[in-house]
Structure formats: structure tokens, C-alpha cells
Design a protein around this motif. Sequence first.
Motif, PDB file in Angstrom:
ATOM      1  N   GLU A  71       0.822  -1.216   0.000  1.00 13.81           N
ATOM      2  CA  GLU A  71       0.000   0.000   0.000  1.00 13.81           C
ATOM      3  C   GLU A  71       0.852   1.260   0.000  1.00 13.81           C
ATOM      4  O   GLU A  71       0.452   2.289  -0.535  1.00 13.81           O
ATOM      5  N   SER A  72       2.053   1.161   0.566  1.00  5.93           N
ATOM      6  CA  SER A  72       2.974   2.304   0.551  1.00  5.93           C
ATOM      7  C   SER A  72       3.667   2.453  -0.802  1.00  5.93           C
ATOM      8  O   SER A  72       4.402   3.427  -1.004  1.00  5.93           O
ATOM      9  N   GLU A  73       3.451   1.500  -1.689  1.00  7.74           N
ATOM     10  CA  GLU A  73       4.074   1.458  -3.015  1.00  7.74           C
ATOM     11  C   GLU A  73       5.605   1.356  -2.937  1.00  7.74           C
ATOM     12  O   GLU A  73       6.329   1.836  -3.803  1.00  7.74           O
ATOM     13  N   SER A  74       6.075   0.690  -1.897  1.00  8.02           N
ATOM     14  CA  SER A  74       7.520   0.505  -1.748  1.00  8.02           C
ATOM     15  C   SER A  74       8.052  -0.534  -2.728  1.00  8.02           C
ATOM     16  O   SER A  74       9.218  -0.476  -3.137  1.00  8.02           O
ATOM     17  N   VAL A  75       7.210  -1.496  -3.120  1.00  8.14           N
ATOM     18  CA  VAL A  75       7.685  -2.595  -3.951  1.00  8.14           C
ATOM     19  C   VAL A  75       6.499  -3.225  -4.685  1.00  8.14           C
ATOM     20  O   VAL A  75       5.367  -3.207  -4.197  1.00  8.14           O
ATOM     21  N   VAL A  76       6.790  -3.762  -5.867  1.00 10.01           N
ATOM     22  CA  VAL A  76       5.804  -4.456  -6.699  1.00 10.01           C
ATOM     23  C   VAL A  76       6.277  -5.891  -6.887  1.00 10.01           C
ATOM     24  O   VAL A  76       7.468  -6.136  -7.115  1.00 10.01           O
ATOM     25  N   TYR A  77       5.335  -6.834  -6.815  1.00 10.89           N
ATOM     26  CA  TYR A  77       5.670  -8.259  -6.888  1.00 10.89           C
ATOM     27  C   TYR A  77       4.710  -8.968  -7.831  1.00 10.89           C
ATOM     28  O   TYR A  77       3.496  -8.840  -7.700  1.00 10.89           O
ATOM     29  N   ARG A  78       5.261  -9.702  -8.796  1.00 10.13           N
ATOM     30  CA  ARG A  78       4.448 -10.514  -9.695  1.00 10.13           C
ATOM     31  C   ARG A  78       4.405 -11.935  -9.124  1.00 10.13           C
ATOM     32  O   ARG A  78       5.430 -12.612  -9.025  1.00 10.13           O
ATOM     33  N   VAL A  79       3.224 -12.370  -8.710  1.00 15.43           N
ATOM     34  CA  VAL A  79       3.049 -13.686  -8.101  1.00 15.43           C
ATOM     35  C   VAL A  79       3.269 -14.781  -9.149  1.00 15.43           C
ATOM     36  O   VAL A  79       2.741 -14.699 -10.259  1.00 15.43           O
ATOM     37  N   VAL A  80       4.047 -15.802  -8.797  1.00 12.59           N
ATOM     38  CA  VAL A  80       4.125 -17.027  -9.592  1.00 12.59           C
ATOM     39  C   VAL A  80       3.715 -18.170  -8.676  1.00 12.59           C
ATOM     40  O   VAL A  80       4.376 -18.412  -7.663  1.00 12.59           O
ATOM     41  N   PRO A  81       2.605 -18.852  -8.980  1.00 12.05           N
ATOM     42  CA  PRO A  81       2.106 -19.902  -8.084  1.00 12.05           C
ATOM     43  C   PRO A  81       3.147 -20.996  -7.839  1.00 12.05           C
ATOM     44  O   PRO A  81       3.923 -21.345  -8.722  1.00 12.05           O
ATOM     45  N   LYS A  82       3.162 -21.502  -6.622  1.00 12.08           N
ATOM     46  CA  LYS A  82       4.063 -22.561  -6.162  1.00 12.08           C
ATOM     47  C   LYS A  82       5.504 -22.088  -6.054  1.00 12.08           C
ATOM     48  O   LYS A  82       6.434 -22.894  -6.095  1.00 12.08           O
ATOM     49  N   CYS A  83       5.708 -20.778  -5.879  1.00 11.25           N
ATOM     50  CA  CYS A  83       7.069 -20.224  -5.764  1.00 11.25           C
ATOM     51  C   CYS A  83       7.147 -19.285  -4.562  1.00 11.25           C
ATOM     52  O   CYS A  83       7.426 -18.084  -4.710  1.00 11.25           O
ATOM     53  N   ILE A 125      14.751  -1.404  -1.057  1.00 10.37           N
ATOM     54  CA  ILE A 125      13.521  -0.633  -0.887  1.00 10.37           C
ATOM     55  C   ILE A 125      13.476  -0.021   0.509  1.00 10.37           C
ATOM     56  O   ILE A 125      14.232  -0.406   1.408  1.00 10.37           O
ATOM     57  N   GLU A 126      12.586   0.952   0.674  1.00  6.35           N
ATOM     58  CA  GLU A 126      12.333   1.555   1.989  1.00  6.35           C
ATOM     59  C   GLU A 126      11.063   0.939   2.553  1.00  6.35           C
ATOM     60  O   GLU A 126      10.000   1.035   1.936  1.00  6.35           O
ATOM     61  N   THR A 127      11.160   0.281   3.694  1.00  6.19           N
ATOM     62  CA  THR A 127       9.985  -0.346   4.298  1.00  6.19           C
ATOM     63  C   THR A 127       9.487   0.467   5.495  1.00  6.19           C
ATOM     64  O   THR A 127      10.284   1.136   6.170  1.00  6.19           O
ATOM     65  N   GLN A 128       8.188   0.402   5.752  1.00  7.00           N
ATOM     66  CA  GLN A 128       7.600   1.076   6.917  1.00  7.00           C
ATOM     67  C   GLN A 128       8.055   0.422   8.223  1.00  7.00           C
ATOM     68  O   GLN A 128       8.194   1.077   9.245  1.00  7.00           O
TER      69      GLN A 128
END
Length: 272
Positions: free
Chosen positions: A10-22, A194-197
Amino acid sequence: MGFPGTWMTESESVVYRVVPKCACSTIGQILHYSDHGVFFDGDIHDAKTGLHKWALEGSQGPITRNVQGHRSYAFTCVRNPYTRILSSFFDKICGIQRNGKRYRGNLVPKLIYDYGIEVGGDDGKQEFDQIKSFRRFLLFVRDSIRFRRPMEPDIHWSAMSGHVSTFIWNGGTYDKIIWTEQFNEGMQEVLDSIETQHPVDLGDIPRFNESEGHGPKRLHPVEDYFDDLSMHLVYEIFKRDFELFKYDVENPGNKMPIGEIDLNEVHAKLGD
């Protein structure tokens, strides 16, 4: 098409593309924790708040703007195709899902009838010839991917490169692709970028394996499930995965990558 399977903090710190079973359950929980300081109470795939997900209508605008502008660090995670397809078999075909039912309703009865697969009885706990049934499952996987029958390919056994590519097609760029087999090293590199909350200590993060315990325990080493024909089928189905993500097609017993992922190669070959 948009960005199916894409999650973003929600903070837009990082984007992740889900790959099932990984490792997607663990990664999703890490992203949730990095923003909120707590894990989601339940399976992160069920979360409707705490993370932006493409499947949530209100998240599609923010994800599109971020990804197409490459405003945040973007990554995904892949896994050895041999162990991934084995895991899919034991979890989705042999296992009882968290809703107490078989995966996809009549799929398993159809496989039992059409392919002669055994799954360990109604509860998945009875003994059966795991190797013989798995090899028959591979024939079904090949049929569904190559001929799209008796059904469309399922996300849990369709090629990882297919999942990874949709992010690129619509204008996304990956900064990192990590291996499940070297998860802590790869995920630490993501967190360092990345910068995390809230600070994340990977040594304290549990593994959120939501599929664990669904199905029967694997009784044999990975390599025992793959004879020459099975290895040929797996290479036919997952050729791009082996080549792009640098896994050893010659030795099912070696789950570790054998080279470095070339992001330029991934973007060029999957962006066609």
C-alpha cells in the motif's frame, strides 16, 4: 490485459508478480508485514485489505500507474520446474484443499477416470503408487498445455515464464528475479533495495507454506519420479523456464540453479 497476478504494498515501496508454487504465501506476508508491522491473519491469498492486488478493482489504477512508470522496485520469484510440478501434484491433485474439498471440483475424478491416476483415496491418506500416478499426471499436464484439453492449463502447473511475461507485455520491468532455492539471499537483496515502513528480519519470518499438509507426503527423492520419458515431457512443457531461469534440465535431483539469470534476456525473450 493489465497486470494479472501483480501485488504491491500500500505504501508502493515494492511491486511483486506472483508465480504460483514459488514461495508466494511467504512473500505476500513479508510485503504485508513490511507495511503494517503484522502478518495477515489467514492465507494472504484471501486478503482483501493490506495489499494492493490486481484482482481488487480499487488496486488496478495504482498498480498500472506505478508499473508503467516503473516508480517502484519490481521483482518476482521462480522455482525449479521439477520440484514445482511435483509440489503441484501432491498439493492440488492428491490433497484436500483448505475448503475441505478437492481442487477444482470434478478435476480429480476426471483424472482418475481418464488417466488412471490414484490420489490416496478420499482423504489423500491411503497408500498408492506415487511415481506411476505422477507420471500419468504429467501426460495430463502436457495435454492441457499443448492441446488445451481436457481443460485449459491451470496456473499452478502452467509455465513460470508465462506468468512472468504478462508483467512485461504491458510495460512492466523487473529489477530482480529471485530463486525459491536461495530465498533468503534473494529476498534480502529485495529488502535492501527498498524503503519499508517496518524493518523485516528474514531470520524471524516463518515460512507460510499454505499448501503444506494438504496432500500425502512425498515418499521418494525427486529424481525417482522422473524417468527418461518424464524428463522429456517436463522439458517440452517448461523449456523456457529451464533456459531463462537457469535450472538443470539434465538432473532432476539438482534443484539448485546452474547459472545467473540475465534480466535483459528475460525482458527480450518474454516481451515478444
